[in-house]
Motif scaffolding. Structure first.
Motif, PDB file in Angstrom:
ATOM      1  N   VAL A   1      66.985  -9.000  83.361  1.00  0.00           N
ATOM      2  CA  VAL A   1      66.310 -10.392  83.747  1.00  0.00           C
ATOM      3  C   VAL A   1      65.745 -10.169  84.461  1.00  0.00           C
ATOM      4  CG1 VAL A   1      67.865 -11.608  82.199  1.00  0.00           C
ATOM      5  CG2 VAL A   1      68.931 -11.096  83.741  1.00  0.00           C
ATOM      6  N   ASN A   2      65.054 -11.019  85.377  1.00  0.00           N
ATOM      7  CA  ASN A   2      64.371 -11.423  86.712  1.00  0.00           C
ATOM      8  C   ASN A   2      64.837 -12.763  86.928  1.00  0.00           C
ATOM      9  OD1 ASN A   2      62.191 -13.516  85.879  1.00  0.00           O
ATOM     10  ND2 ASN A   2      61.024 -11.705  85.888  1.00  0.00           N
ATOM     11  N   ASP A   3      64.571 -13.098  88.702  1.00  0.00           N
ATOM     12  CA  ASP A   3      64.956 -13.950  89.301  1.00  0.00           C
ATOM     13  C   ASP A   3      64.669 -15.847  89.093  1.00  0.00           C
ATOM     14  OD1 ASP A   3      66.722 -12.764  90.807  1.00  0.00           O
ATOM     15  OD2 ASP A   3      65.516 -12.244  92.343  1.00  0.00           O
ATOM     16  N   VAL A   4      63.207 -15.241  88.428  1.00  0.00           N
ATOM     17  CA  VAL A   4      62.527 -16.232  87.760  1.00  0.00           C
ATOM     18  C   VAL A   4      63.621 -16.876  86.572  1.00  0.00           C
ATOM     19  CG1 VAL A   4      60.059 -17.322  87.394  1.00  0.00           C
ATOM     20  CG2 VAL A   4      60.493 -15.339  88.634  1.00  0.00           C
ATOM     21  N   PHE A   5      63.330 -15.982  85.510  1.00  0.00           N
ATOM     22  CA  PHE A   5      64.459 -16.669  84.481  1.00  0.00           C
ATOM     23  C   PHE A   5      65.356 -16.940  84.681  1.00  0.00           C
ATOM     24  CE2 PHE A   5      68.059 -15.905  81.215  1.00  0.00           C
ATOM     25  CZ  PHE A   5      67.441 -15.902  80.142  1.00  0.00           C
ATOM     26  N   CYS A   6      66.448 -16.771  85.609  1.00  0.00           N
ATOM     27  CA  CYS A   6      67.452 -17.213  86.148  1.00  0.00           C
ATOM     28  C   CYS A   6      67.129 -18.311  86.689  1.00  0.00           C
ATOM     29  CB  CYS A   6      67.979 -16.169  87.013  1.00  0.00           C
ATOM     30  SG  CYS A   6      68.485 -14.934  86.782  1.00  0.00           S
ATOM     31  N   GLU A   7      66.525 -18.628  87.594  1.00  0.00           N
ATOM     32  CA  GLU A   7      65.877 -20.052  87.601  1.00  0.00           C
ATOM     33  C   GLU A   7      65.203 -20.925  87.166  1.00  0.00           C
ATOM     34  OE1 GLU A   7      62.488 -19.626  90.773  1.00  0.00           O
ATOM     35  OE2 GLU A   7      63.917 -18.134  91.979  1.00  0.00           O
ATOM     36  N   PHE A   8      65.215 -20.789  86.088  1.00  0.00           N
ATOM     37  CA  PHE A   8      64.349 -21.359  85.161  1.00  0.00           C
ATOM     38  C   PHE A   8      64.983 -21.298  84.483  1.00  0.00           C
ATOM     39  CE2 PHE A   8      62.192 -22.099  80.458  1.00  0.00           C
ATOM     40  CZ  PHE A   8      60.661 -23.432  81.500  1.00  0.00           C
TER      41      PHE A   8
ATOM     42  N   TYR B   1      70.955 -20.005  84.537  1.00  0.00           N
ATOM     43  CA  TYR B   1      71.914 -18.949  83.433  1.00  0.00           C
ATOM     44  C   TYR B   1      71.803 -17.944  85.239  1.00  0.00           C
ATOM     45  CZ  TYR B   1      72.658 -20.735  79.535  1.00  0.00           C
ATOM     46  OH  TYR B   1      73.525 -20.969  78.597  1.00  0.00           O
ATOM     47  N   THR B   2      72.908 -17.437  85.570  1.00  0.00           N
ATOM     48  CA  THR B   2      72.733 -16.079  86.203  1.00  0.00           C
ATOM     49  C   THR B   2      72.632 -14.655  86.024  1.00  0.00           C
ATOM     50  OG1 THR B   2      75.421 -15.707  86.323  1.00  0.00           O
ATOM     51  CG2 THR B   2      74.549 -17.445  87.667  1.00  0.00           C
ATOM     52  N   LYS B   3      72.431 -13.537  86.182  1.00  0.00           N
ATOM     53  CA  LYS B   3      72.277 -12.300  85.629  1.00  0.00           C
ATOM     54  C   LYS B   3      73.427 -12.167  85.135  1.00  0.00           C
ATOM     55  CE  LYS B   3      68.007 -10.914  88.505  1.00  0.00           C
ATOM     56  NZ  LYS B   3      67.934  -9.995  90.042  1.00  0.00           N
ATOM     57  N   ARG B   4      75.021 -12.117  85.806  1.00  0.00           N
ATOM     58  CA  ARG B   4      76.239 -11.534  85.542  1.00  0.00           C
ATOM     59  C   ARG B   4      76.460 -12.574  83.859  1.00  0.00           C
ATOM     60  NH1 ARG B   4      80.845 -11.503  89.750  1.00  0.00           N
ATOM     61  NH2 ARG B   4      81.380  -9.596  88.278  1.00  0.00           N
ATOM     62  N   GLU B   5      75.924 -13.653  83.723  1.00  0.00           N
ATOM     63  CA  GLU B   5      76.017 -14.885  82.644  1.00  0.00           C
ATOM     64  C   GLU B   5      75.462 -14.243  81.626  1.00  0.00           C
ATOM     65  OE1 GLU B   5      76.799 -19.534  83.330  1.00  0.00           O
ATOM     66  OE2 GLU B   5      74.609 -18.470  83.935  1.00  0.00           O
ATOM     67  N   VAL B   6      74.043 -13.606  81.322  1.00  0.00           N
ATOM     68  CA  VAL B   6      73.485 -13.244  80.288  1.00  0.00           C
ATOM     69  C   VAL B   6      73.416 -11.698  79.904  1.00  0.00           C
ATOM     70  CG1 VAL B   6      71.874 -15.401  81.180  1.00  0.00           C
ATOM     71  CG2 VAL B   6      70.908 -13.180  81.448  1.00  0.00           C
ATOM     72  N   LEU B   7      73.366 -10.647  81.259  1.00  0.00           N
ATOM     73  CA  LEU B   7      73.297  -9.358  81.259  1.00  0.00           C
ATOM     74  C   LEU B   7      74.299  -9.209  79.918  1.00  0.00           C
ATOM     75  CD1 LEU B   7      72.652  -7.637  84.345  1.00  0.00           C
ATOM     76  CD2 LEU B   7      70.756  -8.386  82.551  1.00  0.00           C
TER      77      LEU B   7
END
Length: 81
Positions: free
Chosen positions: A5-12, A15-21
């Motif tokens: 996931v990129n930073d824009v996904f997280c901002e939008f 969720y943090t990368k850690r939460e979704v990966l």
């Protein structure tokens, strides 16, 4: 599972990368996500066919957003999916 996931996904989404990966993207679904469209996407992918659908998804804070999904299966040179 989500492998990037990129930073824009997280901002939008909030969720943090850690939460979704490593998670399936179903965590974005909620009460107003269109079940018939989800079923259509699933069936198209099972059949190895391209599909598109606009789903109501949810940010971490519960706010809805429209998510346009375009899925294109990748077949090998013999047509195997």
């Amino acid at each position: 599972p989500m492998v990037y996931v990129n930073d824009v996904f997280c901002e939008f989404t909030g969720y943090t990368k850690r939460e979704v990966l490593g998670s399936n993207c179903r965590f974005l679904q909620g009460p107003h996500t269109e079940a018939s469209k989800v079923a259509q996407l699933s069936e198209s992918l099972r059949q190895g066919e391209a599909c598109a659908a606009c789903l109501t998804n949810y940010r971490k804070d519960g706010e809805t957003f429209q998510n346009l999904l375009l899925c294109l299966p990748v077949h090998d040179s013999t047509g195997v999916y």
